[in-house]
Design an enzyme around this catalytic site. Sequence first.
Site, PDB file in Angstrom:
ATOM      1  N   LYS A  86      15.128  48.918  13.253  1.00  0.00           N
ATOM      2  CA  LYS A  86      13.798  48.365  12.967  1.00  0.00           C
ATOM      3  C   LYS A  86      13.368  48.820  11.582  1.00  0.00           C
ATOM      4  O   LYS A  86      13.292  50.017  11.295  1.00  0.00           O
ATOM      5  CB  LYS A  86      12.789  48.842  14.012  1.00  0.00           C
ATOM      6  CG  LYS A  86      13.001  48.215  15.387  1.00  0.00           C
ATOM      7  CD  LYS A  86      12.030  48.779  16.407  1.00  0.00           C
ATOM      8  CE  LYS A  86      10.593  48.344  16.169  1.00  0.00           C
ATOM      9  NZ  LYS A  86       9.678  48.975  17.168  1.00  0.00           N
ATOM     10  N   VAL A  87      13.061  47.839  10.749  1.00  0.00           N
ATOM     11  CA  VAL A  87      12.707  48.124   9.360  1.00  0.00           C
ATOM     12  C   VAL A  87      11.305  47.579   9.084  1.00  0.00           C
ATOM     13  O   VAL A  87      11.082  46.368   9.189  1.00  0.00           O
ATOM     14  CB  VAL A  87      13.709  47.446   8.391  1.00  0.00           C
ATOM     15  CG1 VAL A  87      13.373  47.780   6.950  1.00  0.00           C
ATOM     16  CG2 VAL A  87      15.135  47.836   8.730  1.00  0.00           C
TER      17      VAL A  87
END
Length: 219
Positions: A86-87
């Site tokens: 998750k960015v």
Amino acid sequence: MEWMIDTANLEEIREAMDMLPITGVTTNPSILKAALPFDYEQRLREIRALTPGCSMHVQLGSEACEGMLREAQELQALLGDDIYVKVPVTEQGVKAIRLLKARGVNVTATAIYYPLQAMLAVSAGADYLAPYCNRMEQNEIDFGRVIGQIRDMIDLGGYASRILGASFKNAGQVVRAIDSGAHAVTVPPALLKSCLNSALVTDAVAAFTRDYAKVRGER
Ligand code: G3P
């Protein structure tokens, strides 16, 4: 329609996996903090082991692109190449998404409040986009409209990115996200349980149980 659970609590994960049609599990540092104490890497491995066949979405802690790339590699070594990192969609995040996708890493773009963030993440190749529904609502951003705009853009451009509605505090928000075009939602298990166990539902079932006993001639 995909249902994911937004938790790092092992009991909640076990129970949800046992009862619900779950396709993935998502965490972020704040969700993990709520489940302390534990060893970070061990907890991630335990979550992985409890959710076979499900996608696992783990947030990166670094704010700078270089750190994100390094962490993504470490997480893949720990949990497998098929995890989703998750960015957050910041300047550094968009850069990281492009580079991660060039390396074949699965990416969930997160902390999305604005359509433009989502559009840039789609162009950078993100697999999932996580708009923060409750947080948007708290800031007077119409999350249903935002999800609708993102969905139109994805459909018009023929992109493969999927909208993963996130940050839910009540059932109405979940339903609205789906109704507005989210392909998937990630929901705290307690919220799903509160809907399934609402008094309206349980009272109706109790009445059926009493009547069933009567029609079967049971005392
Ligand atoms: O997955 C959603 C999460 O990242 C944010 O949720 O509840 O902290 O707004 P919340």
